[in-house]
Design a protein around this motif. Sequence first.
Motif, short mmCIF file in Angstrom:
data_model
loop_
_atom_site.label_atom_id
_atom_site.label_comp_id
_atom_site.label_asym_id
_atom_site.label_seq_id
_atom_site.Cartn_x
_atom_site.Cartn_y
_atom_site.Cartn_z
N THR A 78 1.02 -0.99 -0.14
CA THR A 78 0.08 0.05 -0.07
C THR A 78 0.79 1.32 0.07
O THR A 78 0.45 2.21 -0.42
CB THR A 78 -0.99 -0.28 1.09
OG1 THR A 78 -1.72 -1.01 1.14
CG2 THR A 78 -1.76 1.20 1.34
N ASP A 79 2.01 1.21 0.82
CA ASP A 79 2.91 2.49 0.84
C ASP A 79 3.47 2.54 -0.68
O ASP A 79 3.62 3.81 -1.21
CB ASP A 79 4.04 1.99 1.59
CG ASP A 79 4.95 3.15 2.05
OD1 ASP A 79 4.33 4.19 2.49
OD2 ASP A 79 6.03 3.13 1.76
N VAL A 80 3.67 1.52 -1.60
CA VAL A 80 3.90 1.66 -2.88
C VAL A 80 2.79 2.40 -3.61
O VAL A 80 3.41 3.16 -4.49
CB VAL A 80 4.66 0.45 -3.38
CG1 VAL A 80 4.72 0.47 -5.08
CG2 VAL A 80 5.60 -0.25 -2.64
N THR A 98 -9.26 0.30 15.93
CA THR A 98 -8.79 -0.74 16.64
C THR A 98 -7.40 -1.14 16.12
O THR A 98 -6.89 -2.41 16.51
CB THR A 98 -9.88 -1.84 16.43
OG1 THR A 98 -10.23 -2.17 15.24
CG2 THR A 98 -10.86 -1.71 17.18
N GLY A 99 -6.73 -0.67 15.12
CA GLY A 99 -5.90 -1.34 14.41
C GLY A 99 -4.42 -1.07 14.76
O GLY A 99 -3.51 -0.58 13.90
N PHE A 100 -4.34 -1.20 15.94
CA PHE A 100 -2.96 -1.05 16.71
C PHE A 100 -1.98 -2.03 16.13
O PHE A 100 -0.86 -1.76 16.28
CB PHE A 100 -3.17 -0.78 18.11
CG PHE A 100 -4.15 0.32 18.69
CD1 PHE A 100 -3.80 1.49 18.58
CD2 PHE A 100 -5.26 -0.13 19.04
CE1 PHE A 100 -4.47 2.45 18.73
CE2 PHE A 100 -6.43 0.87 19.47
CZ PHE A 100 -5.86 2.00 19.28
N GLY A 101 -2.38 -3.19 16.06
CA GLY A 101 -1.39 -4.34 15.61
C GLY A 101 -0.89 -3.89 14.35
O GLY A 101 0.46 -3.77 14.16
N ASN A 102 -1.52 -3.52 13.46
CA ASN A 102 -1.02 -2.88 12.11
C ASN A 102 -0.43 -1.49 12.42
O ASN A 102 0.75 -1.62 11.48
CB ASN A 102 -2.19 -2.67 11.02
CG ASN A 102 -2.88 -4.11 10.48
OD1 ASN A 102 -2.22 -5.09 10.43
ND2 ASN A 102 -4.08 -4.19 10.55
N ARG A 103 -0.63 -0.76 13.07
CA ARG A 103 0.17 0.44 13.34
C ARG A 103 1.64 0.03 13.93
O ARG A 103 2.51 0.36 13.58
CB ARG A 103 -0.52 1.34 14.33
CG ARG A 103 -1.47 2.27 13.50
CD ARG A 103 -2.00 3.24 14.37
NE ARG A 103 -3.22 3.80 13.94
CZ ARG A 103 -4.49 3.51 14.07
NH1 ARG A 103 -4.85 2.82 15.08
NH2 ARG A 103 -5.47 4.43 13.56
N ALA A 104 1.52 -1.13 14.77
CA ALA A 104 2.82 -1.46 15.34
C ALA A 104 3.74 -2.02 14.22
O ALA A 104 4.95 -1.71 14.06
CB ALA A 104 2.63 -2.76 16.44
N LEU A 105 3.00 -2.85 13.20
CA LEU A 105 3.99 -3.21 12.27
C LEU A 105 4.38 -2.13 11.31
O LEU A 105 5.58 -2.32 10.80
CB LEU A 105 3.03 -4.50 11.37
CG LEU A 105 2.48 -5.60 11.90
CD1 LEU A 105 1.73 -6.12 10.99
CD2 LEU A 105 4.01 -6.50 12.04
N ALA A 106 3.55 -1.16 10.93
CA ALA A 106 3.78 -0.02 10.20
C ALA A 106 5.14 0.90 10.77
O ALA A 106 6.16 1.01 10.29
CB ALA A 106 2.78 0.90 9.85
N ASN A 107 4.88 0.87 12.20
CA ASN A 107 6.01 1.44 12.79
C ASN A 107 7.31 0.97 12.68
O ASN A 107 8.41 1.48 12.59
CB ASN A 107 5.64 2.22 14.14
CG ASN A 107 4.89 3.31 14.34
OD1 ASN A 107 5.27 4.51 14.00
ND2 ASN A 107 3.58 3.17 14.52
N LEU A 154 9.18 1.97 5.09
CA LEU A 154 7.87 2.68 4.94
C LEU A 154 8.26 4.24 4.45
O LEU A 154 8.91 4.90 5.27
CB LEU A 154 7.03 2.54 6.11
CG LEU A 154 5.47 2.60 6.03
CD1 LEU A 154 4.90 1.31 5.46
CD2 LEU A 154 4.49 2.98 7.22
N HIS A 155 7.73 4.71 3.37
CA HIS A 155 8.27 5.91 2.98
C HIS A 155 7.09 7.02 3.11
O HIS A 155 7.78 8.11 3.32
CB HIS A 155 8.38 5.74 1.54
CG HIS A 155 9.43 4.81 1.06
ND1 HIS A 155 9.58 4.40 -0.30
CD2 HIS A 155 10.22 3.99 1.92
CE1 HIS A 155 10.65 3.58 -0.36
NE2 HIS A 155 11.24 3.23 1.08
#
Lengths: 309, 309, 309, 309
Positions: free
Chosen positions: D121-123, D163-172, D180-181
Amino acid sequence: MPELQTVLDEIAASMASMTERGHVAHYIPQLAKVDPNQFGIAVLTNDGQLYGAGDADAPFSIQSVSKVFTLTMALGQVGDSLWKRVGREPSGNAFNSIVQLEHEHGIPRNPLINAGAIVVTDVVLAGHKPREAIGQILRFMRSLADDEGIYIDNAVARSEEETGFGNRALANYMKAFGNLHHPVEMTTGVYFHQCAIAMNCRQLATAGSFLATQGRHPLTGIKVVSSERARRINALMLTCGHYDGSGEFAFRVGIPGKSGVGGGILAIVPGKASIAVWSPGLNKVGNSLLGSLALERLAKAMDWSIFGP
Amino acid sequence: MPELQTVLDEIAASMASMTERGHVAHYIPQLAKVDPNQFGIAVLTNDGQLYGAGDADAPFSIQSVSKVFTLTMALGQVGDSLWKRVGREPSGNAFNSIVQLEHEHGIPRNPLINAGAIVVTDVVLAGHKPREAIGQILRFMRSLADDEGIYIDNAVARSEEETGFGNRALANYMKAFGNLHHPVEMTTGVYFHQCAIAMNCRQLATAGSFLATQGRHPLTGIKVVSSERARRINALMLTCGHYDGSGEFAFRVGIPGKSGVGGGILAIVPGKASIAVWSPGLNKVGNSLLGSLALERLAKAMDWSIFGP
Amino acid sequence: MPELQTVLDEIAASMASMTERGHVAHYIPQLAKVDPNQFGIAVLTNDGQLYGAGDADAPFSIQSVSKVFTLTMALGQVGDSLWKRVGREPSGNAFNSIVQLEHEHGIPRNPLINAGAIVVTDVVLAGHKPREAIGQILRFMRSLADDEGIYIDNAVARSEEETGFGNRALANYMKAFGNLHHPVEMTTGVYFHQCAIAMNCRQLATAGSFLATQGRHPLTGIKVVSSERARRINALMLTCGHYDGSGEFAFRVGIPGKSGVGGGILAIVPGKASIAVWSPGLNKVGNSLLGSLALERLAKAMDWSIFGP
Amino acid sequence: MPELQTVLDEIAASMASMTERGHVAHYIPQLAKVDPNQFGIAVLTNDGQLYGAGDADAPFSIQSVSKVFTLTMALGQVGDSLWKRVGREPSGNAFNSIVQLEHEHGIPRNPLINAGAIVVTDVVLAGHKPREAIGQILRFMRSLADDEGIYIDNAVARSEEETGFGNRALANYMKAFGNLHHPVEMTTGVYFHQCAIAMNCRQLATAGSFLATQGRHPLTGIKVVSSERARRINALMLTCGHYDGSGEFAFRVGIPGKSGVGGGILAIVPGKASIAVWSPGLNKVGNSLLGSLALERLAKAMDWSIFGP
C-alpha cells in the motif's frame, strides 16, 4: 537483630503448616516419588556456626544446585577462557532456551542453565573417563561439605539417563556448533550423575560457604577460589540462578541463590552466611515454592538483602 | 580504604587517556552530535558529601536512566498493582524484545526496557494532559536533585519524536493487547520528553541517592520510598538495568545500575553511596563503555561490590 | 510446443557454460568432495518416454529428495493418522526450525523438513530392526525406479552419522515431547542411510513418476498411491519442498519439487511428466542453483507451470 | 464432468445445513455484527459465464482479499523492484509474524500477510494524498469487477482505524527499518480503507478473473497483467494466501486462493475459472470455515486441483 536459631525454628514451624506447597518435579520419575511434606533449612555463618531446622538432615537430590560447584571446578581448571564457550547473561524466558542457542551459534547464555552447565561439565571432563570425572566431582563436594557421606543416588541418575532427551538435544545441538568436545553420551552421562548427588541442607550450606567468605572455607580453612571469583559466582547466581524466576527472586529475596528441581536452593549472604533450604514442591517456573518463601522471610528477618538494609 | 576524591581523580585522569571510547548513539540525530571525548563522574555518599571529577558539571541527556525515576513515581501512584502490567524478569537478548511481548501477550518483561518504561509512563500519565505529566516528571527530578536548573532538551525531544518509530511500534503493539490506556502518541510523547531530560553527574547522583539510603534523601531528608521499595528498585536495576549487558555488569562491577544511550549510568551502593558517571561512547550492547569501566574500577577500589568484599 | 529432447539438450549446453554454480554442501564431508562441474537432467513423460541430457547417468546422493519416498511409504503404512505427528504447513525461515518445534510441542511443521522426515522415518521403522527398514526403503526405491542397481553409498552414510548432531538434536528434542517412538540412534541411523541413497537422474525421474500420473506408475503399471494422495504429496512439495526457498521456487518455476543438499531436485508436472535434475552447487538457501534455473527454463519452454499457461 | 450450476447449488444447499460454522472475526467491531448464517459462491469461467448460488449477491467486507489487487497495482507501478521491499516466502506460523520482521530487518516475508500488504500500500500511495490513493484503488476494483456499485464501507473503515493498533505496530516497526516511505498514519489509513471495500461474490469472482486467463480480463478484454505475472501472483496465493493455513489449503483444496477475515476467499483455477466464496465464520487460523470446505468440494467435483487430476 533476632537470634538466628529462633528465626529458623519459626520459619520451619510456619512452613510445616502451609497447604499450598507447589508441585514435585514429575518429569524425572524418581523425583516424582518424593514426599512433598518436607522442609529443611540450614545456615552456616561465616564464624563457623551451623544452624538447622526442620528436615535439615534429610538428603535430597541437589540437581541444578550442582551447577555452582562444577562451575567452580571448571573455572579452576581453565580460568576465564571458560567464557569463550559460555555467556554471562540471564536467559530471558524459558521459551527462548533453544532459539537463543541457535541465535548465538551454540554458545549458551550462562553456566547456570542446562545448556551452559553441560558445557561446563564438558570442560570438567577434560579428556578423562566419565567415571573419573564423576569421582572428581563427588570428591570436590565431599571436601567442601567436609563430609565423606555424600553420595550419588544411582536410581536418580538412571532415571535421568532414561528421560534426559531434552538435555541430549541441547548437547547435540551445541556439538553441531562445535561447542562440545566429548561425545554427547559421555558429557551428558557425567551431567546426569552430578545432578543426582544427594545431600542434606547442613552439607549443602557447608559446601557453598566459601562463596560467603571471600573464597576461604570457614570450616576447613582451604582457599577454594579468589575473593574476586567468589563475587563473580555470586553475581551469576543473582542474575541467572533461578531460571526465568531470577528477577523475581532478586526482587523478593535479594540474595544470590541457585535452585534445583529437587527442591533445594543454595543461597549466599556475602560476608555473612551460606544457606541451604529444601522443600520438594516447585512453583510454576521450577523453583522450590516454600524454599523461596523461607529465604524471603529469613533475609527480611536478618536484614540480609544485598540491596540495602 | 583509599580516599574517595583521590580515586575519582585517578579514574578521570585514566579515562581521559583512553583511545577506545565506543560509539556515540547514532539513531537519535541530536545525540550523534555529542563530543565523545568527555567523561564525568560524581558520587554522593550517604553522609551527604558530594564528590566529582572530570566533566561532572556537564549536562547530558539522561535517556533511559529516567526509567528509574518514572518507575519510582508509578509505584508511588499505583503501588504493587503496577506488576499486573509489567514483569520483573531480565529480558534476555535484544533480539527477543518484541517476540517476548508477543509471547507474553503485551506484558513487557520489566520496567527498565523500553516497552516496560512506556507502560510505566502510561501509568504516570494517569489521565492527565501530556504537558502536565511532563511537568510532574520534571518537578520530581528537580526535587530529587535538589536543583531547579534541570531542564528538558527540546531539540533532543523533537529528535526522538521524529525517529522514535521503534518505540511507537512497541506502544501500538501493547495497545493491541490492551496494555496501554492512553493514545499512543500521548504516552510516547511523554516518554520522549522524559528521555530528553538533561542533567549533569552531580545532579544525577543526588537525584538517585534515596536508593542508597533506605529511601530517605540524604540531603533533603524527604522519605521518597520505603526501604523495601528502595531494595526492590535496586534489585531490578541489578538484573535488568543494562539491557542485554546486565549480567556482564553484575559480573564485572557488582552494583545495581541503570544506563542510558546518552552515555550516563546511575549506580547505587546500598547503604553507602549514589554514583553518576557519564561518557557518551557506548559498547556493543548500548551501555557507556568508559562509564562501565570507571564503575568497575571504583567498585573495586572502594570495595563496594554487593557480592562480597 | 518445442520438442522436449531439444529443450533438454539446449538447457544442458547452457548450464555447462555457467560460471556461477553455487557452493557444494560442505557440512557432510563426503558431499564436499563432489565435482561441482556436473549437470544432469532427465524427464519421464506420462506416456512412458524417458529423455535425458548432460550427466543424466551419473549417480548422486539424493539426500532430502528421499523424504518424498519415505513419506509415501509412511502414508501407505499408517494413512492419515500420520498427520497427528507431523504438520502440513511451510516452516517459514530456517532460523525458526527448532523454536517452532518448541512452540508446537514437538510436532514438526511438515514432513519435508528434517524434523518431519525423522518422524516419518520413525513411522516407517515400525518396530523393525534398522537394517530391515533400510532394506525396505531401498527395495521401494528400486521398485519405483524399475532398476535394481540403486544402492546406498556407505561412505556418505558414515559421513552423515559422524556429523549429524543437528539431526540428533531434533530427534532428541522430539523424543522429549514423546514424538519419537524408537531410540534416537535407531531412527536417525535409518534416516542417515535413506539420505545416502545414490541414484542418477533417469532413475530418480522414473521413481517419482507415479506422482505425475494419478498414482499409477507409467512404466510398471503399479498403483503406488491413490490419485488424491498423489495430489496431496504434490501440494506438500509445492509449499514445503525447498525449505525457505519454497515460495521462490513456486514463484519462478511453478511446479511441485523436492530438493536435496546433494544437488538433486525431483519435480512433478501433474498429468504430464516427472523430472529429475542434478547439479551439486547450492544457492544460499540450500537448493541446487543450476537445477532450479534449469527447471525454470524447462517449465517456461514447455508451458508446464501449474499456475497458468 | 458435472454441470457447474448444479454443483454450486448442491454446495450452497449443503452449507445451509451446517451447524459448525466457525467464529465471526471479533476484533473489528463492525465485522463482529455480521450474521454467520450466510453463504455465497460465484464462479466466472474463462468463457465469460457467471454462475452463482446462495448469498452470491450479498456484499461483504473483502478485507485481506484486497491484498491481491493492491499487489497487482504495485507491480504495475514499480515492477519487480517491489521485491526489494517485500519477500516471497510463506511466513510460517502466526507466532513469528513480528519476530521475522525483526530478524529480516523490516522486510516482510510476502505481500499477502499484513506487514507485506502495508508495504504494498505504501508503494501504491506513491506520494499521492491518501484520499487519491483510496480513490485509485476503488476505481481499479470497479473496473475489474465491471461494476460501478462497489463501495467502501466507512463504518468498517472507521472500526479498523479505531482498533488497528497491531497494524500500526507493524507499520512503525517497518518505518524504523526504513521500509515505509510515507507517514504511518497515511499508509495505514489507506490500508484500512482498502480492507473495508465491500463486494459480493459475483463482483469478486469477476474482479479476480484476469488471474485465470493469462492476465486478460474475460469480460472487458483488458490486458491487466502479463501471463507471467498472473502465474506468479497465483503462485504467491498458493504458498502464502491463507496465513498459517496456506499449506493445509493447498493440501485439501489444491488451487491458489486468498482469504480475508470478513469470510471471503478468492480462488483461481488457472486456465479455467475464477471463484469467490463467502461465509463469515472463520476457522482457528482465520480463514472462512465453510468457504474453505466449499472450495474443497468444488475443486473435487470439477477436477480443478492444480496438483493433478
